[in-house]
Each structure stands twice: as C-alpha cells, then as structure tokens.
Design an enzyme around this catalytic site. Structure first.
Site, PDB file in Angstrom:
ATOM      1  N   GLU A   1       5.663  22.408 -38.924  1.00 54.01           N
ATOM      2  CA  GLU A   1       5.017  22.529 -40.239  1.00 54.01           C
ATOM      3  C   GLU A   1       4.484  23.950 -40.398  1.00 54.01           C
ATOM      4  OE1 GLU A   1       1.584  20.023 -40.742  1.00 54.01           O
ATOM      5  OE2 GLU A   1       1.532  20.349 -42.914  1.00 54.01           O
TER       6      GLU A   1
ATOM      7  N   ASP B   1       4.415  12.636 -46.707  1.00 50.46           N
ATOM      8  CA  ASP B   1       3.242  12.250 -45.907  1.00 50.46           C
ATOM      9  C   ASP B   1       2.473  11.161 -46.654  1.00 50.46           C
ATOM     10  OD1 ASP B   1       0.960  12.145 -44.351  1.00 50.46           O
ATOM     11  OD2 ASP B   1       0.593  14.313 -44.361  1.00 50.46           O
TER      12      ASP B   1
ATOM     13  N   ARG C   1       3.293  14.516 -34.096  1.00 48.20           N
ATOM     14  CA  ARG C   1       2.639  15.412 -35.060  1.00 48.20           C
ATOM     15  C   ARG C   1       1.437  16.167 -34.499  1.00 48.20           C
ATOM     16  NH1 ARG C   1       3.425  17.888 -38.605  1.00 48.20           N
ATOM     17  NH2 ARG C   1       1.995  17.250 -40.230  1.00 48.20           N
TER      18      ARG C   1
ATOM     19  N   HIS D   1      -0.235   9.742 -45.442  1.00 54.30           N
ATOM     20  CA  HIS D   1      -1.630   9.968 -45.074  1.00 54.30           C
ATOM     21  C   HIS D   1      -2.416   8.707 -44.727  1.00 54.30           C
ATOM     22  CE1 HIS D   1      -4.574  13.111 -44.566  1.00 54.30           C
ATOM     23  NE2 HIS D   1      -3.523  13.907 -44.674  1.00 54.30           N
TER      24      HIS D   1
ATOM     25  N   GLU E   1      -1.111  13.509 -36.146  1.00 52.34           N
ATOM     26  CA  GLU E   1      -1.936  14.717 -36.340  1.00 52.34           C
ATOM     27  C   GLU E   1      -3.397  14.463 -35.979  1.00 52.34           C
ATOM     28  OE1 GLU E   1      -1.009  15.401 -40.532  1.00 52.34           O
ATOM     29  OE2 GLU E   1      -3.055  14.887 -41.048  1.00 52.34           O
TER      30      GLU E   1
ATOM     31  N   TYR F   1      -4.755  13.558 -52.878  1.00 56.15           N
ATOM     32  CA  TYR F   1      -4.891  14.452 -51.736  1.00 56.15           C
ATOM     33  C   TYR F   1      -3.516  15.008 -51.357  1.00 56.15           C
ATOM     34  CZ  TYR F   1      -5.850  16.156 -47.071  1.00 56.15           C
ATOM     35  OH  TYR F   1      -5.951  16.957 -45.982  1.00 56.15           O
TER      36      TYR F   1
ATOM     37  N   TRP G   1      -7.455   7.432 -45.255  1.00 59.03           N
ATOM     38  CA  TRP G   1      -6.755   8.544 -45.913  1.00 59.03           C
ATOM     39  C   TRP G   1      -6.270   9.511 -44.864  1.00 59.03           C
ATOM     40  CZ3 TRP G   1      -7.874  13.767 -46.211  1.00 59.03           C
ATOM     41  CH2 TRP G   1      -9.078  14.149 -45.551  1.00 59.03           C
TER      42      TRP G   1
ATOM     43  N   GLU H   1       5.717  10.369 -42.890  1.00 63.36           N
ATOM     44  CA  GLU H   1       4.623  10.695 -41.966  1.00 63.36           C
ATOM     45  C   GLU H   1       3.407   9.799 -42.164  1.00 63.36           C
ATOM     46  OE1 GLU H   1       3.353  14.737 -42.467  1.00 63.36           O
ATOM     47  OE2 GLU H   1       1.502  14.409 -41.369  1.00 63.36           O
TER      48      GLU H   1
ATOM     49  N   ARG I   1       8.298  19.445 -47.643  1.00 65.77           N
ATOM     50  CA  ARG I   1       7.490  18.234 -47.779  1.00 65.77           C
ATOM     51  C   ARG I   1       7.162  18.053 -49.252  1.00 65.77           C
ATOM     52  NH1 ARG I   1       1.326  16.759 -45.826  1.00 65.77           N
ATOM     53  NH2 ARG I   1       0.830  17.646 -47.850  1.00 65.77           N
TER      54      ARG I   1
HETATM   55  O1  KDG Z   1      -7.531  18.755 -41.970  1.00 66.18           O
HETATM   56  C1  KDG Z   1      -6.671  17.789 -42.447  1.00 66.18           C
HETATM   57  C2  KDG Z   1      -5.332  18.405 -42.749  1.00 66.18           C
HETATM   58  O2  KDG Z   1      -4.909  19.198 -41.703  1.00 66.18           O
HETATM   59  C3  KDG Z   1      -4.276  17.365 -42.971  1.00 66.18           C
HETATM   60  O3  KDG Z   1      -4.697  16.444 -43.904  1.00 66.18           O
HETATM   61  C4  KDG Z   1      -2.990  17.996 -43.399  1.00 66.18           C
HETATM   62  O4  KDG Z   1      -1.882  15.873 -43.430  1.00 66.18           O
HETATM   63  C5  KDG Z   1      -1.825  17.075 -43.264  1.00 66.18           C
HETATM   64  C6  KDG Z   1      -0.553  17.652 -42.893  1.00 66.18           C
HETATM   65  O5  KDG Z   1       0.381  16.883 -42.679  1.00 66.18           O
HETATM   66  O6  KDG Z   1      -0.470  18.861 -42.789  1.00 66.18           O
HETATM   67 MG    MG Z   2      -0.173  14.923 -42.412  1.00 64.89          MG
END
Ligand code: KDG
Ligand code: MG
Length: 416
Positions: A353, A224, A297, A226, A276, A161, A416, A250, A149
């Site tokens: 992951e 990602d 995810r 986000h 996620e 981030y 985010w 992602e 990634r």
């Molecule tokens: O707690 C938040 C994280 O797990 C997350 O932001 C991590 O985006 C993430 C990822 O794809 O692992």
């Molecule tokens: Mg993520």
C-alpha cells in the site's frame, strides 16, 4: 565487537499529521530510526518508549537485535498489544538501520538481497459518487499507479471513512486530499460518523461493476470494508463482487474474531486481506493454518518491526499467503522505508500500500525511496535511507488528533 547504545530519543512531531520516531545513537556515533506512530494514540507509545524502554537500551549492544526483541517482548511479561508492539517495532527498526549503516549497505542487503526489481504498489481512489470516483481513479493512473483501492460514498450517508471529499481536505496532512483521506481530525474528541450496512451492501457491488466496466479487466482493484460486516454479510459481499475480479477484499469482519473468516471463505473465492490492526504472529495462526486469508496487512510499525513482520511473513509463505503491507500516511516514511526494504527481499511479496506523504512530511524525513511507474524501490544509501531533520520537527509540534468513531443510524457504536 560490541556497540553500546548511548542515547534513545523519542521525537514527536506533526508536519501535517502526528508521527512518533525513535532515534537511537551508539557510542561511536551511528544513528538508527524507528517508526512508533499509532494514529490517535501517539503519546501512549511515546510514553511507553521514553519511560520504559529507552532507559533499558542505554549501554546495550546495538548489534543484539534478536536478543533485544526477545528481552522487550518476553521480558516485560505483559505481551502484545498495539502500544507495546509499536514501541518494540521502533527499537527493532532503529537497530536494523544501525546494523546496515555499520555494514555500509542498504538494509535489504542484510535481509537476503533483492528478490525483485521493485514493489508493485496500490494507490487510493475514492469519491462520494461515480463521477468523483472516476476522476480520482484517473488522477491515480496519471500519477503512475498500476493498482487501485476503490472506496465509495454510500447514498444516504453524509460521509464515509476512507472517502476523500472536499469537506475533509483541509484538516490533515497538508490540506491536500491525496495525503489525508481518513482524516484524523484535530479535535478534543473524535468526530462521529454514521453507518448503514444494508445501504453499503446494496451500493458497493454496483460501484465495483461500474469501475470494472469503465477501466477494463486488467487493472487490479482493491476494496477495504474496514471491519464493518458480520461474517454472513461479508460472505454475501465477497460473493456479490466475484464477477469484478478484485485483487482483494480487505478487513471484512472485526479482526478479533478470526473464526469469522472461516464462514466468509466457505462462500466466496474473492481473495481476502486482513491484519492492519494485528500486532503479533499469534493473531494470524488460525488464519494461516486454515488458509483463510490470502494477504497479510500488518505494518512493520505495528507488528514488532522487521524482526516481527519477517517472522509473520515467513510463516505465511508456507501456506502461499503473501504480503500486502499496510502503508497509509499514518505509517511514517521510516515505517514505509522499512516495509520497502523487507518487501524487496522476501519471497512472498504480494503488493504494498502506498499513499504519498505530504511535502512537509518528506522535508522532515527526506526519504531515499522512489516511486516510479507504479513501483516503489528502496534507495542504495546505507541503512533505511531516511533521516530526521530536528529543525523541521521542532517547527511542527504535536497536536492532538483523533480518528473518527462510527455509529449506526440509531446511535449504536459500531465497528470500523
Ligand atoms: O490509522 C488508521 C488507518 O491507517 C487505516 O484506517 C487505513 O484502513 C486503512 C488502510 O487500509 O490503509
Ligand atoms: Mg485498511
């Protein structure tokens, strides 16, 4: 043969970052573990578990995994949501751990046995500029990762981030950036970051192009976003990066608006991964039935445990959608072990992951899974193959820590 539950303990510890672990013990001494960690909101799940679920478990038959899942999900009336589903996940995972230990088998054997030799994983590389990013990718390749990634700094933004830098290396999981890229900071209120979507959209395709040229056509690359883009911005990004052949893009848009993925899909063939922050099968219904995504995810930890995630993945399978289970360091070794047992058994495994936990975390949980040559494999110990060392846990008490909050340059709070 029934197997009454004698005890359900909620263990909160911080071997570099916070983890919430449920430990269920039966009358005849079998012990099962479940992960209930919800990064930045750990104590909400701990309270839900200790105040509301643990008392209901005492005396219940530990063998009744499905019935207990339904009892806690339907029985509560108040369904879904990250706190509820992380708590149910922990109970479910601990019961699967117990059942497998009673059978004397590694958990994956109860899920149908091996469908593959190991789980291909992706590692994390990031850098504020290309130089840092290339070094980070090379480090990951040297550690054996076969899929990566790629997250990048954006010109004009002081931090981004998901991009590890020396500035955030000392705040989290062991003080080593490999274990803590996010980071969740130990502060009374969340750190605030700034964001500029146009600058990001201009910059990211150039970085992915450079990385593809530098590392060649074979290496699977992931990225990602986000949740930061509007549907049309996401469509534009997906289209712009098509030449660089991503394994997936992602979380392009905020997860609540599932119809947004329709707009993205109309414009790009870049594979999409999301989920996620989803926690039930209902969050995926439109996305599966309209075939708007390619990878799921959700983590075992956040989607109702092995029972919850297995149901989601079976549903996904009929649409040729595969797993891409969430596995950053805030999923504990218990949650990761559960994902590995599930991933080795299901027919529609995609990728896992993996972000190595810190040595202190591994000392606490002593995981039996192994990482070699880019693949994770579960151990052969009965159950999940993970322990919890009370002395280590007690030596590392909970410390409040928050994920950051994201604002646009004019101060507007942003996704985010
Ligand atoms: O707690 C938040 C994280 O797990 C997350 O932001 C991590 O985006 C993430 C990822 O794809 O692992
Ligand atoms: Mg993520």
């Amino acid at each position: 043969m029934t197997m009454p539950i004698a005890n359900a303990e909620v263990l909160v510890s911080n071997p570099g970052r916070n983890f919430v672990t449920l430990r269920i013990t039966t009358d005849d001494g079998f012990v099962g573990l479940g992960d209930a960690t919800l990064n930045g909101r750990e104590l909400a799940v701990a309270a839900y578990l200790s105040e509301h679920l643990a008392p209901l478990l005492i005396g219940r038959d530990a063998h009744l995994i499905e019935d207990t899942w339904q009892y806690l999900y339907r029985g509560a009336y108040w369904r879904r949501g990250p706190v509820t589903m992380a708590a149910i996940a922990a109970v479910d995972t601990a019961l699967w751990d117990i059942k497998a230990k009673v059978a004397g088998l590694p958990l994956y054997q109860l899920l149908g046995g091996r469908s593959r030799s190991g789980l291909l994983v992706y590692g994390h590389a990031s850098g504020m500029d290309l130089h840092e990013l290339y070094d980070s990718i090379r480090e990951q390749l040297a550690e054996g990762y076969r899929a990566i990634r790629v997250q990048t700094g954006v010109p004009g933004l002081a931090s981004v981030y998901g991009v590890a830098s020396s500035a955030n290396a000392s705040v989290g999981d062991g003080g080593d950036r490999r274990y803590d890229y996010e980071p969740a900071r130990r502060s009374a209120v969340p750190v605030e970051e700034s964001w500029d979507t146009r600058a990001y959209l201009r910059h990211v395709p150039t970085v992915l192009e450079a990385v593809r040229n530098e590392f060649g056509p074979e290496l699977p690359l992931l990225h990602d976003a986000h949740h930061r883009l509007t549907p049309i911005q996401a469509a534009k990004l997906g289209k712009a990066v098509e030449p660089y052949d991503l394994f997936w893009l992602e979380d392009v848009t905020p997860a609540e608006n599932q119809a947004a993925l329709r707009r993205v899909r109309e414009h790009t063939t870049t594979p999409l991964a999301i989920g996620e922050v989803f926690n039930t099968i209902w969050d995926y219904r439109e996305l599966f039935e309209e075939q708007l995504i390619d990878y799921v995810r959700s983590a075992v930890t956040h989607a109702g445990g092995i029972t919850g995630l297995r149901r989601i993945l079976d549903y996904a399978a009929i649409y040729q959608i595969k797993s891409g289970v969430h596995g950053p360091t805030d999923v504990s070794p218990v949650g990761l072990a559960a994902a590995i047992h599930l991933g080795i058994a299901i027919p529609n495994f995609g990728i896992q992951e993996y972000m190595r936990h810190s040595p202190a975390t591994d000392e606490l949980f002593r995981p039996g899974y192994t990482f070699a040559d880019g693949m994770l494999t579960p151990g052969e110990a009965p159950g999940l193959g993970v322990d919890y060392d009370d002395a280590v846990g007690q030596a590392h008490p909970y410390q409040a820590a928050y994920l950051p909050v994201n604002r646009l340059l004019d101060g507007t709070v942003h996704d985010w």
